[in-house]
Motif scaffolding. Structure first.
Motif, PDB file in Angstrom:
ATOM      1  N   UNK A  50      21.063 137.388 -21.378  1.00  0.00           N
ATOM      2  CA  UNK A  50      21.800 136.251 -21.384  1.00  0.00           C
ATOM      3  C   UNK A  50      21.906 135.926 -19.580  1.00  0.00           C
ATOM      4  N   UNK A  51      22.165 136.693 -18.678  1.00  0.00           N
ATOM      5  CA  UNK A  51      22.410 136.446 -17.363  1.00  0.00           C
ATOM      6  C   UNK A  51      21.170 135.648 -16.912  1.00  0.00           C
ATOM      7  N   UNK A  52      19.853 136.128 -17.339  1.00  0.00           N
ATOM      8  CA  UNK A  52      18.746 135.218 -16.869  1.00  0.00           C
ATOM      9  C   UNK A  52      18.503 133.952 -17.376  1.00  0.00           C
TER      10      UNK A  52
ATOM     11  N   UNK B  75      21.893 130.711 -31.014  1.00  0.00           N
ATOM     12  CA  UNK B  75      20.936 131.336 -30.114  1.00  0.00           C
ATOM     13  C   UNK B  75      20.709 130.783 -28.664  1.00  0.00           C
ATOM     14  N   UNK B  76      19.301 130.688 -28.230  1.00  0.00           N
ATOM     15  CA  UNK B  76      19.199 130.251 -26.710  1.00  0.00           C
ATOM     16  C   UNK B  76      19.536 128.772 -26.698  1.00  0.00           C
TER      17      UNK B  76
ATOM     18  N   UNK C  49      17.296 137.700 -31.904  1.00  0.00           N
ATOM     19  CA  UNK C  49      18.367 136.762 -31.666  1.00  0.00           C
ATOM     20  C   UNK C  49      18.973 137.117 -30.087  1.00  0.00           C
ATOM     21  N   UNK C  50      19.476 136.204 -29.524  1.00  0.00           N
ATOM     22  CA  UNK C  50      20.146 136.320 -28.101  1.00  0.00           C
ATOM     23  C   UNK C  50      21.277 137.381 -28.217  1.00  0.00           C
ATOM     24  N   UNK C  51      21.907 137.537 -29.149  1.00  0.00           N
ATOM     25  CA  UNK C  51      23.265 138.254 -29.489  1.00  0.00           C
ATOM     26  C   UNK C  51      22.750 139.653 -29.498  1.00  0.00           C
ATOM     27  N   UNK C  52      21.622 139.923 -29.716  1.00  0.00           N
ATOM     28  CA  UNK C  52      20.968 141.308 -29.645  1.00  0.00           C
ATOM     29  C   UNK C  52      20.327 141.776 -28.531  1.00  0.00           C
ATOM     30  N   UNK C  53      20.139 140.798 -27.430  1.00  0.00           N
ATOM     31  CA  UNK C  53      19.712 140.619 -26.305  1.00  0.00           C
ATOM     32  C   UNK C  53      20.589 140.399 -25.003  1.00  0.00           C
TER      33      UNK C  53
ATOM     34  N   UNK D 283      32.145 136.097 -20.346  1.00  0.00           N
ATOM     35  CA  UNK D 283      32.349 135.555 -21.420  1.00  0.00           C
ATOM     36  C   UNK D 283      31.101 135.252 -22.148  1.00  0.00           C
ATOM     37  N   UNK D 284      29.969 135.042 -21.444  1.00  0.00           N
ATOM     38  CA  UNK D 284      28.927 134.751 -21.947  1.00  0.00           C
ATOM     39  C   UNK D 284      28.109 135.982 -22.778  1.00  0.00           C
ATOM     40  N   UNK D 285      28.408 137.125 -22.185  1.00  0.00           N
ATOM     41  CA  UNK D 285      28.030 138.375 -22.897  1.00  0.00           C
ATOM     42  C   UNK D 285      29.024 138.746 -23.875  1.00  0.00           C
TER      43      UNK D 285
END
Length: 157
Positions: free
Chosen positions: A32-34, A69-70, A24-28, A60-62
């Motif tokens: 997020x920036x990309x 998720x995405x 999931x996005x929270x583990x990557x 904030x996004x990070x």
């Protein structure tokens, strides 16, 4: 679902040739920036505007957990591109249901930003150096500290 009888067992084995696990996005967090930049460009083109986001919004996004998720990230960026009249999207533009974690975790935001900076520094150091000893020497740190932080941030060499 096979055990429950809601999915055919033979079909499961036909599809299960090459299982692919996408975290999931929270583990990557580094992705997020990309993704945010990609969606910002995509929706800016679609709606014929030139929008960008602030460094505070990036932090904030990070720090956000991204339970959706995405797809949630894409929807939020699209929503902000459409609704924010300014060219620079900032944390203050977040909808109320997103702004609450920032207010509650304001102290945590600085900690998250520091962790992200530390992770990026370690990743850059590992791009130039091959071992934890070399990285420790380059960063004026101990090898044990570098190894521990590597493990904490999930950095694989």
């Amino acid at each position: 679902m096979v055990k429950d009888g809601t999915f055919r067992e033979d079909l499961y084995y036909r599809l299960n040739v090459l299982p692919i696990k996408i975290p999931p996005l929270r583990e990557r967090k580094n992705d997020i920036d990309w993704f945010a930049q990609h969606f910002m460009e995509q929706y800016s083109r679609k709606y014929r505007v030139e929008k960008t986001y602030s460094e505070d919004f990036k932090i904030w996004m990070r720090a956000y957990h991204w339970p959706g998720n995405i797809r949630e990230l894409a929807n939020l960026i699209q929503r902000l591109v459409i609704t924010v009249p300014d060219m620079m999207i900032d944390v203050r533009h977040l909808p109320a249901d997103y702004a609450k974690p920032v207010q509650d975790g304001g102290d945590n935001l600085l900690k998250k930003a520091a962790e992200n900076a530390e992770r990026e520094l370690l990743e850059r150091a590992f791009a130039e150096h091959k071992t934890t000893y070399e990285v420790a020497r380059a960063l004026n740190s101990s090898q044990a500290t570098v190894a521990r932080k590597m493990k904490n941030y999930g950095i694989n060499v």
